[in-house]
Design a protein around this motif. Structure first.
Motif, PDB file in Angstrom:
ATOM      1  N   THR A 178       0.824  -1.211   0.000  1.00 13.78           N
ATOM      2  CA  THR A 178       0.000   0.000   0.000  1.00 13.78           C
ATOM      3  C   THR A 178       0.858   1.259   0.000  1.00 13.78           C
ATOM      4  OG1 THR A 178      -1.705  -1.205   1.221  1.00 13.78           O
ATOM      5  CG2 THR A 178      -1.865   1.188   1.188  1.00 13.78           C
ATOM      6  N   ILE A 179       1.905   1.266   0.836  1.00 19.51           N
ATOM      7  CA  ILE A 179       2.793   2.438   0.897  1.00 19.51           C
ATOM      8  C   ILE A 179       3.491   2.653  -0.440  1.00 19.51           C
ATOM      9  CG2 ILE A 179       4.924   3.315   1.920  1.00 19.51           C
ATOM     10  CD1 ILE A 179       4.052   2.087   4.557  1.00 19.51           C
ATOM     11  N   ILE A 184       4.049   5.736  -5.540  1.00 18.48           N
ATOM     12  CA  ILE A 184       3.940   5.815  -7.003  1.00 18.48           C
ATOM     13  C   ILE A 184       2.877   6.822  -7.409  1.00 18.48           C
ATOM     14  CG2 ILE A 184       3.310   4.518  -9.069  1.00 18.48           C
ATOM     15  CD1 ILE A 184       4.564   2.051  -7.755  1.00 18.48           C
ATOM     16  N   GLN A 185       1.737   6.808  -6.723  1.00 24.95           N
ATOM     17  CA  GLN A 185       0.680   7.775  -7.029  1.00 24.95           C
ATOM     18  C   GLN A 185       1.122   9.196  -6.710  1.00 24.95           C
ATOM     19  OE1 GLN A 185      -2.843   6.430  -4.962  1.00 24.95           O
ATOM     20  NE2 GLN A 185      -3.551   5.307  -6.763  1.00 24.95           N
ATOM     21  N   LEU A 186       1.882   9.356  -5.635  1.00 24.01           N
ATOM     22  CA  LEU A 186       2.391  10.682  -5.284  1.00 24.01           C
ATOM     23  C   LEU A 186       3.335  11.201  -6.360  1.00 24.01           C
ATOM     24  CD1 LEU A 186       2.462  12.902  -3.132  1.00 24.01           C
ATOM     25  CD2 LEU A 186       4.400  11.715  -2.086  1.00 24.01           C
ATOM     26  N   LEU A 187       4.211  10.344  -6.856  1.00 24.32           N
ATOM     27  CA  LEU A 187       5.109  10.740  -7.940  1.00 24.32           C
ATOM     28  C   LEU A 187       4.328  11.078  -9.209  1.00 24.32           C
ATOM     29  CD1 LEU A 187       8.009   8.132  -7.498  1.00 24.32           C
ATOM     30  CD2 LEU A 187       8.018  10.565  -6.895  1.00 24.32           C
ATOM     31  N   MET A 188       3.285  10.321  -9.472  1.00 28.39           N
ATOM     32  CA  MET A 188       2.447  10.631 -10.630  1.00 28.39           C
ATOM     33  C   MET A 188       1.823  12.013 -10.493  1.00 28.39           C
ATOM     34  SD  MET A 188       0.585   6.914 -11.112  1.00 28.39           S
ATOM     35  CE  MET A 188      -0.643   7.587 -12.240  1.00 28.39           C
ATOM     36  N   ILE A 364     -12.760  18.381 -11.755  1.00 33.64           N
ATOM     37  CA  ILE A 364     -11.905  17.620 -10.849  1.00 33.64           C
ATOM     38  C   ILE A 364     -10.513  17.579 -11.451  1.00 33.64           C
ATOM     39  CG2 ILE A 364     -13.724  16.198  -9.851  1.00 33.64           C
ATOM     40  CD1 ILE A 364     -13.000  14.005 -11.779  1.00 33.64           C
ATOM     41  N   ASP A 365      -9.535  17.432 -10.556  1.00 34.42           N
ATOM     42  CA  ASP A 365      -8.143  17.417 -10.994  1.00 34.42           C
ATOM     43  C   ASP A 365      -7.644  15.981 -10.992  1.00 34.42           C
ATOM     44  OD1 ASP A 365      -5.536  17.823 -11.594  1.00 34.42           O
ATOM     45  OD2 ASP A 365      -5.098  19.185  -9.943  1.00 34.42           O
ATOM     46  N   GLY A 366      -7.275  15.477 -12.167  1.00 35.22           N
ATOM     47  CA  GLY A 366      -6.818  14.102 -12.271  1.00 35.22           C
ATOM     48  C   GLY A 366      -5.500  13.859 -11.577  1.00 35.22           C
ATOM     49  N   ASN A 367      -4.778  14.903 -11.109  1.00 35.85           N
ATOM     50  CA  ASN A 367      -3.496  14.742 -10.440  1.00 35.85           C
ATOM     51  C   ASN A 367      -3.680  14.642  -8.901  1.00 35.85           C
ATOM     52  OD1 ASN A 367      -1.639  15.074 -12.708  1.00 35.85           O
ATOM     53  ND2 ASN A 367      -2.475  17.111 -12.845  1.00 35.85           N
TER      54      ASN A 367
END
Length: 695
Positions: A178-179, A184-188, A364-367
């Motif tokens: 999960t972390i 990875i999502q944060l970097l995206m 909405i913001d996709g980021n």
């Protein structure tokens, strides 16, 4: 000059080619920004930019000051309690899919909503555990947990066994995955990769969320039937799960099944009541909480666990567990799984958020046991999206096909690979639409400056010898041959074939002229020796490349009328077309391959004395042609005109057609032209509109 007469207007202005218009109105030479220019803007710093970045990272700073406390607070509290209760119950249920103790589902239900409160942009989405993601994490947990069968793992989850070491390791694996997915999502988000959501159409999102609902439905069956089913996330996983369920169907716990069906029925009925009478109900009936309390009381009172072997959650530890550092070894083993989970989690969240953003019109913001039945009860909305198929079929067949294929891909391949295949298929439909555009032949409607598809109207006028052809899509390597064929079909002949026929005939005429066997008469050119014969085979096989070159008759003492009879019964197809207008108002770009093909096609028409004009093109389009050295002595930049009507009028004036050929009743009449005064008002003046520039 513009003359309004009721709901009509008459425009009197010069006929403009693109060059003439630019010269008269002093077109500016603009500097187009390069990549370095954009990079400088991106790297520049200012107070406004810093503020904009801060607001984009923390959207709460923009919407919280504008929050209407008196109007929204009470309803938001009610919605928050209702949603929070559902999130808690679903967290308990979905923890079983991860094969970890259910208490950890409470953490997954609590912390995400707190973080999303500060960083999220959707007003309606409630972030937290999602069954498909739980299944994906659970599959990793099962794969990395040593020396225990899947059945034992699931049994330990259901009964909350005392084997704490096994539970701790499973929690460690789940937390590490999960972390890593979160990183990875944060970097995206930092890299602004959220722009990829522009490739997710409404039809794709609807089909994808429906498939996700089916995955959830299948994932909950094993809890409703109390069967030991291993977790799968690879392609065809849903069929493997179903196969495992049906092969063990005789082991179904009837008490669990009956309880689930009863609760499921009640939840569906009450939710329908909530939906139908939402305007009259002060607050929605919290059926999930009610059924959980009732089912818990009944299960405890009648001792379902011992009497019917019904699986129960059991006692949960109070408070928060002490945090521990993730295992770096697990990081290395789960990087691929984490990336897939991050992508699917992002797309699922955005898909659900986009449904509400479309419904309520904001950007909405996709980021940025009972439990299984409750989880299924909340899938009704997504499962009802099957009704979209009929609506899309009636409106747009391509969108309907995207929905169906997205659903099939996501079901068969799983959500990760299914999403990639769906996006690829969606892009393929765009290529297909542009690869086979609906080209049409246009004609004048109502003797005005309006040109429409000649098949759609009765009162159509098409100038003699003029063909107007429209292409409604970009022209590129995949559709240039289709464009050529459609254009050839529209004009009724292949210009290359005509060119070769004429060059072959020219060779024969030159040979006759050198032998002194030709005589020019009022009826045309005749051969004075009927017995002269020539070898067609020699003309076909020798100097083939020369047949594609421009026709040069400067060495002959006479002009050749290619639409008249030629000597020795030389057969050359006769054409009445003298002007071809290409409407490129919908052609946004050309690539290098299509540019070469288009130039060859234009040259072929020009070489058989068919003037070609291109209308409606954007200035950037023309500049791109100039940069690619598209123009030469044959294909000149003077072929571009502002509108179809400009090109038609230019052709008519060039061919010196009389006005009576188009409208014999038209006479010169005094007209009034409204122009703008320096003070911004209007004044009228009497003027004469030239008849020869009107139909």
């Amino acid at each position: 000059m513009i003359e309004p007469i009721g709901n009509q207007y008459i425009v009197a202005r010069p006929v403009y080619s693109a060059n003439a218009f630019g010269e008269e109105h002093k077109k500016k030479q603009r500097h187009h920004k390069t990549f370095l220019d954009h990079l400088k803007v991106c790297c520049s710093c200012s107070t406004q930019k810093a503020k904009r970045i801060a607001l984009s990272l923390f959207p709460i700073a923009s919407w919280l000051p504008a929050y209407r406390i008196k109007e929204w607070l009470l309803s938001d509290i009610v919605s928050g309690i209702s949603t929070g209760l559902v999130a808690v119950l679903q967290g308990l249920a979905f923890a079983l899919l991860v094969t970890i103790p259910p208490s950890y589902g409470l953490y997954a239900a609590f912390f995400p909503v707190i973080i999303y409160f500060f960083l999220g942009t959707s007003k309606h989405i409630s972030v937290g555990p999602f069954p498909v993601l739980s299944m994906m994490v659970g599959a990793v947990v099962v794969r990395l947990t040593p020396s225990e069968s899947t059945a034992a793992l699931e049994l330990s989850n259901s009964s909350m066994s005392n084997d704490s070491s096994a539970d701790e390791y499973k929690v460690m694996v789940a937390a590490t995955v999960t972390i890593l997915s979160g990183i990875i999502q944060l970097l995206m988000g930092v890299l602004q990769i959220g722009f990829v959501v522009i490739y997710l159409s409404e039809s794709l999102i609807s089909g994808f969320t429906t498939a996700a609902a089916v995955h959830v439905l299948v994932s909950q069956l094993k809890f409703m039937l109390q069967l030991n089913v291993p977790a799968h996330t690879d392609p065809f996983s849903i069929f493997k799960v179903l196969n495992s369920i049906f092969t063990q169907i005789e082991k179904t716990n009837i008490a669990d099944l009956v309880t689930s069906l009863i609760i499921l029925l009640i939840v569906f009925v009450v939710k329908e009541i909530n939906q139908r009478y939402k305007a009259k109900l002060p607050v929605p009936i919290p059926i999930e909480l009610i059924m959980t309390v009732i089912a818990t009381g009944v299960s405890y009172g009648f001792d379902f666990k011992n009497r019917f072997e019904v699986a129960v959650v059991g006692e949960m530890k109070r408070g928060f567990q002490s945090p521990s550092a993730p295992d770096m070894q697990i990081f290395q083993e789960t990087i691929g799984d984490s990336f897939g989970i991050a992508i699917v989690g992002f797309v699922v969240a955005f898909s659900v958020a986009s449904v509400y953003s479309l419904k309520y019109d904001y950007p909405i913001d996709g980021n940025q046991s009972v439990l299984a039945a409750l989880a299924l009860g909340n899938l009704k909305g997504m499962l009802m999206q099957f009704t979209e198929i009929r609506r899309l079929w009636q409106k747009d067949k391509y969108d309907c096909l995207i929905w169906i294929m997205t659903f099939i891909f996501a079901i068969v391949l799983g959500l990760g690979l299914g999403l990639a295949a769906s996006v690829a298929f969606q892009l393929l439909t765009i290529v297909f639409r542009t690869q086979f555009p609906k080209c049409s032949t246009l004609a004048n409607v109502g003797r005005s400056n309006v040109y429409k598809n000649k098949k759609d109207y009765a009162d159509m006028y098409e100038p003699e010898g003029v063909k107007i052809f429209r292409c409604p899509s970009p022209i590129y390597f995949a559709n240039i041959h289709f464009f050529k064929q459609k254009l050839i079909d529209a004009v009724g002949f292949n210009p290359l074939r005509i060119l070769r026929k004429r060059n072959k005939a020219l060779k024969k005429i030159r040979k006759l002229q050198k032998k002194g066997l030709l005589q020019v008469t009022p009826k045309g050119i005749i051969c004075t020796n009927d017995g002269f014969k020539d070898s067609d085979e020699e003309l076909d096989n020798n100097q083939i490349e020369g047949l594609d070159q421009p026709i040069n008759t400067t060495d002959l003492p006479f002009e050749i009328d290619w639409n008249a009879d030629l000597p020795l019964n030389t057969m050359v197809p006769k054409i009445s077309l003298h002007s071809l207008i290409l409407d490129f108002s919908a052609v946004s770009f050309l690539d290098i391959s299509s540019m070469r093909g288009l130039k060859t096609l234009l040259q072929e028409f020009i070489r058989i004395n068919v003037d070609v004009y291109i209308v409606g093109s954007d200035d950037d389009f023309i500049e791109k042609l100039v940069q690619c050295e598209f123009f030469d002595d044959e294909v000149k930049d003077s072929i571009f005109f502002l509108t179809i009507h400009d090109a038609v009028l230019h052709i008519l004036m060039k061919k010196d057609y009389s006005a009576s050929k188009f409208n014999s009743s038209q006479e010169k009449q005094p007209k009034f032209d409204f122009t703008i005064n320096t003070n911004g008002g209007l004044r009228n003046r009497e003027c004469q509109v030239p008849v020869e520039t009107k139909f």
